[in-house]
Write a protein that holds these residues in place. Structure first.
Motif, PDB file in Angstrom:
ATOM      1  N   LEU A  91       0.257  -1.127  -0.066  1.00  0.00           N
ATOM      2  CA  LEU A  91       0.309   0.300  -0.032  1.00  0.00           C
ATOM      3  C   LEU A  91       0.990   1.258   0.374  1.00  0.00           C
ATOM      4  N   THR A  92       0.938   2.365  -1.050  1.00  0.00           N
ATOM      5  CA  THR A  92       1.509   3.193  -1.274  1.00  0.00           C
ATOM      6  C   THR A  92       1.004   4.921  -0.740  1.00  0.00           C
ATOM      7  N   VAL A  93       0.918   5.690  -0.631  1.00  0.00           N
ATOM      8  CA  VAL A  93       0.452   6.685   0.117  1.00  0.00           C
ATOM      9  C   VAL A  93       1.622   7.704  -0.131  1.00  0.00           C
ATOM     10  N   ASP A  94       1.022   8.292  -1.382  1.00  0.00           N
ATOM     11  CA  ASP A  94       1.918   9.748  -1.744  1.00  0.00           C
ATOM     12  C   ASP A  94       1.710  10.676  -2.369  1.00  0.00           C
ATOM     13  N   ARG A  95       2.761  11.858  -2.569  1.00  0.00           N
ATOM     14  CA  ARG A  95       1.809  13.121  -3.172  1.00  0.00           C
ATOM     15  C   ARG A  95       1.037  13.138  -4.160  1.00  0.00           C
ATOM     16  N   LEU A  96       0.669  12.004  -5.243  1.00  0.00           N
ATOM     17  CA  LEU A  96       0.252  11.816  -5.837  1.00  0.00           C
ATOM     18  C   LEU A  96      -1.434  11.316  -5.606  1.00  0.00           C
ATOM     19  N   GLY A  97      -1.509  10.566  -4.185  1.00  0.00           N
ATOM     20  CA  GLY A  97      -2.379  10.107  -4.057  1.00  0.00           C
ATOM     21  C   GLY A  97      -2.163   8.453  -3.291  1.00  0.00           C
ATOM     22  N   ILE A  98      -3.319   7.537  -3.494  1.00  0.00           N
ATOM     23  CA  ILE A  98      -2.802   6.001  -2.646  1.00  0.00           C
ATOM     24  C   ILE A  98      -3.116   4.762  -3.203  1.00  0.00           C
ATOM     25  N   ARG A  99      -2.661   4.067  -3.673  1.00  0.00           N
ATOM     26  CA  ARG A  99      -2.858   2.609  -4.623  1.00  0.00           C
ATOM     27  C   ARG A  99      -2.023   1.310  -4.050  1.00  0.00           C
ATOM     28  N   ILE A 100      -2.205   0.193  -4.131  1.00  0.00           N
ATOM     29  CA  ILE A 100      -2.097  -1.225  -3.297  1.00  0.00           C
ATOM     30  C   ILE A 100      -1.489  -1.833  -4.677  1.00  0.00           C
ATOM     31  N   GLY A 101      -0.106  -2.567  -4.157  1.00  0.00           N
ATOM     32  CA  GLY A 101       0.616  -2.536  -5.723  1.00  0.00           C
ATOM     33  C   GLY A 101       0.421  -1.870  -5.948  1.00  0.00           C
ATOM     34  N   LYS A 102       1.556  -2.161  -7.508  1.00  0.00           N
ATOM     35  CA  LYS A 102       1.874  -1.277  -8.851  1.00  0.00           C
ATOM     36  C   LYS A 102       0.638  -0.871  -9.997  1.00  0.00           C
ATOM     37  N   ARG A 103       0.427  -2.742 -10.195  1.00  0.00           N
ATOM     38  CA  ARG A 103      -0.417  -2.827 -11.392  1.00  0.00           C
ATOM     39  C   ARG A 103      -1.442  -1.983 -11.650  1.00  0.00           C
ATOM     40  N   ARG A 104      -1.607  -1.930 -10.426  1.00  0.00           N
ATOM     41  CA  ARG A 104      -4.089  -1.676 -10.052  1.00  0.00           C
ATOM     42  C   ARG A 104      -3.339   0.438 -10.144  1.00  0.00           C
ATOM     43  N   PRO A 105      -4.456   0.470 -10.939  1.00  0.00           N
ATOM     44  CA  PRO A 105      -4.442   2.367 -11.009  1.00  0.00           C
ATOM     45  C   PRO A 105      -4.950   2.480  -9.642  1.00  0.00           C
ATOM     46  N   LEU A 149      -6.430  -0.284  11.905  1.00  0.00           N
ATOM     47  CA  LEU A 149      -6.858   0.945   9.900  1.00  0.00           C
ATOM     48  C   LEU A 149      -7.734   1.849  10.961  1.00  0.00           C
ATOM     49  N   ALA A 150      -8.019   2.204  11.753  1.00  0.00           N
ATOM     50  CA  ALA A 150      -9.119   2.904  12.536  1.00  0.00           C
ATOM     51  C   ALA A 150      -7.691   4.291  12.516  1.00  0.00           C
ATOM     52  N   THR A 151      -6.746   4.003  12.943  1.00  0.00           N
ATOM     53  CA  THR A 151      -5.733   5.452  13.025  1.00  0.00           C
ATOM     54  C   THR A 151      -5.867   5.444  11.976  1.00  0.00           C
ATOM     55  N   PHE A 152      -5.197   4.421  11.222  1.00  0.00           N
ATOM     56  CA  PHE A 152      -4.888   4.764   9.655  1.00  0.00           C
ATOM     57  C   PHE A 152      -6.375   5.905   8.652  1.00  0.00           C
ATOM     58  N   ALA A 153      -7.585   5.293   8.897  1.00  0.00           N
ATOM     59  CA  ALA A 153      -8.620   5.899   8.763  1.00  0.00           C
ATOM     60  C   ALA A 153      -8.384   7.136   9.061  1.00  0.00           C
ATOM     61  N   HIS A 154      -8.405   7.484   9.992  1.00  0.00           N
ATOM     62  CA  HIS A 154      -7.971   8.991  10.447  1.00  0.00           C
ATOM     63  C   HIS A 154      -6.975   9.953   9.530  1.00  0.00           C
ATOM     64  N   TRP A 155      -5.716   9.047  10.125  1.00  0.00           N
ATOM     65  CA  TRP A 155      -4.567   9.884   9.539  1.00  0.00           C
ATOM     66  C   TRP A 155      -5.113  10.118   7.714  1.00  0.00           C
ATOM     67  N   LEU A 156      -5.809   8.992   7.136  1.00  0.00           N
ATOM     68  CA  LEU A 156      -5.927   9.419   5.363  1.00  0.00           C
ATOM     69  C   LEU A 156      -7.286  10.472   5.367  1.00  0.00           C
ATOM     70  N   LYS A 157      -8.020  10.437   6.132  1.00  0.00           N
ATOM     71  CA  LYS A 157      -8.877  11.085   6.552  1.00  0.00           C
ATOM     72  C   LYS A 157      -8.763  12.917   6.085  1.00  0.00           C
ATOM     73  N   GLU A 158      -7.225  13.143   7.327  1.00  0.00           N
ATOM     74  CA  GLU A 158      -6.755  14.120   7.189  1.00  0.00           C
ATOM     75  C   GLU A 158      -6.085  14.371   6.018  1.00  0.00           C
ATOM     76  N   LEU A 159      -5.286  13.711   5.340  1.00  0.00           N
ATOM     77  CA  LEU A 159      -4.690  14.224   4.496  1.00  0.00           C
ATOM     78  C   LEU A 159      -6.055  14.639   3.491  1.00  0.00           C
ATOM     79  N   VAL A 160      -6.859  13.920   3.288  1.00  0.00           N
ATOM     80  CA  VAL A 160      -7.476  14.360   1.931  1.00  0.00           C
ATOM     81  C   VAL A 160      -8.135  15.620   1.882  1.00  0.00           C
ATOM     82  N   GLU A 161      -8.337  15.798   3.353  1.00  0.00           N
ATOM     83  CA  GLU A 161      -9.016  17.377   3.427  1.00  0.00           C
ATOM     84  C   GLU A 161      -7.939  18.640   3.391  1.00  0.00           C
ATOM     85  N   GLN A 162      -6.360  17.732   3.576  1.00  0.00           N
ATOM     86  CA  GLN A 162      -5.448  18.749   3.172  1.00  0.00           C
ATOM     87  C   GLN A 162      -5.015  19.200   2.524  1.00  0.00           C
ATOM     88  N   HIS A 163      -5.198  18.137   1.025  1.00  0.00           N
ATOM     89  CA  HIS A 163      -5.239  18.112  -0.192  1.00  0.00           C
ATOM     90  C   HIS A 163      -6.255  19.007  -0.549  1.00  0.00           C
TER      91      HIS A 163
END
Length: 169
Positions: A91-105, A149-163
């Motif tokens: 699972l990769t979270v970067d400046r562009l967004g979030i993705r799982i694996g390399k092949r899947r968009p 996953l609860a902490t990850f969800a909160h962290w991800l929500k903050e990133l979405v709001e920030q972007h």
């Protein structure tokens, strides 16, 4: 060193700020547990198939089904061993967004409508990342990559709001 998916949100944020991405490889303990469970079912199935084959009164249909399920279990074992060695898909979270694996968009930050609610039982939870496009597939983040996953969800929500706020300003 702790696995990224078992660390805290502060470490995830630090990694994201320092390198531009936070990578969550598969957690090996989780894959080992799944491998052990599948191996136990495979051994049980193999023993019952061998017993039926050695029995003089057996049905061909059950023998064929037993061999098919043995083959399926061997395939699951092979996939689990591959995942154990490579720790993929990550699972990769970067400046562009979030993705799982390399092949899947993945989903870009502007494509994310919301972070869904946790679903599933303890130990097998899933967190959906829901896109704005109703026809696009949503990403399901599992505990294979992130333990809390609860902490990850909160962290991800903050990133979405920030972007979102960066785009608006």
């Amino acid at each position: 060193m702790a696995v990224m998916g078992e660390s805290s949100a502060a470490i995830w944020t630090d990694q994201l700020l320092r390198t531009g991405r936070a990578v969550f490889p598969l957690r090996r303990r989780r894959v080992l547990f799944r491998l052990g469970l599948v191996a136990a079912f495979a051994i049980n199935n193999l023993v019952s198939v061998v017993r039926r084959l050695l029995d003089e009164e057996h049905g061909v249909v059950w023998d064929i089904l037993g061999l098919i399920t043995c083959t399926a279990f061997l395939a699951l074992i092979a996939v689990s061993v591959w995942q154990l060695i490579t720790q993929r898909p990550a699972l990769t979270v970067d400046r562009l967004g979030i993705r799982i694996g390399k092949r899947r968009p993945g989903l870009g930050w502007s494509e994310i409508a919301k972070i869904g609610s946790l679903s599933g039982i303890r130990g097998a939870q899933m967190l959906p990342v829901i896109p704005k496009n109703v026809w696009a597939n949503h990403l399901n983040v599992t505990q294979d990559n992130v333990k809390d996953l609860a902490t990850f969800a909160h962290w991800l929500k903050e990133l979405v709001e920030q972007h979102k706020s960066e785009v608006q300003s």
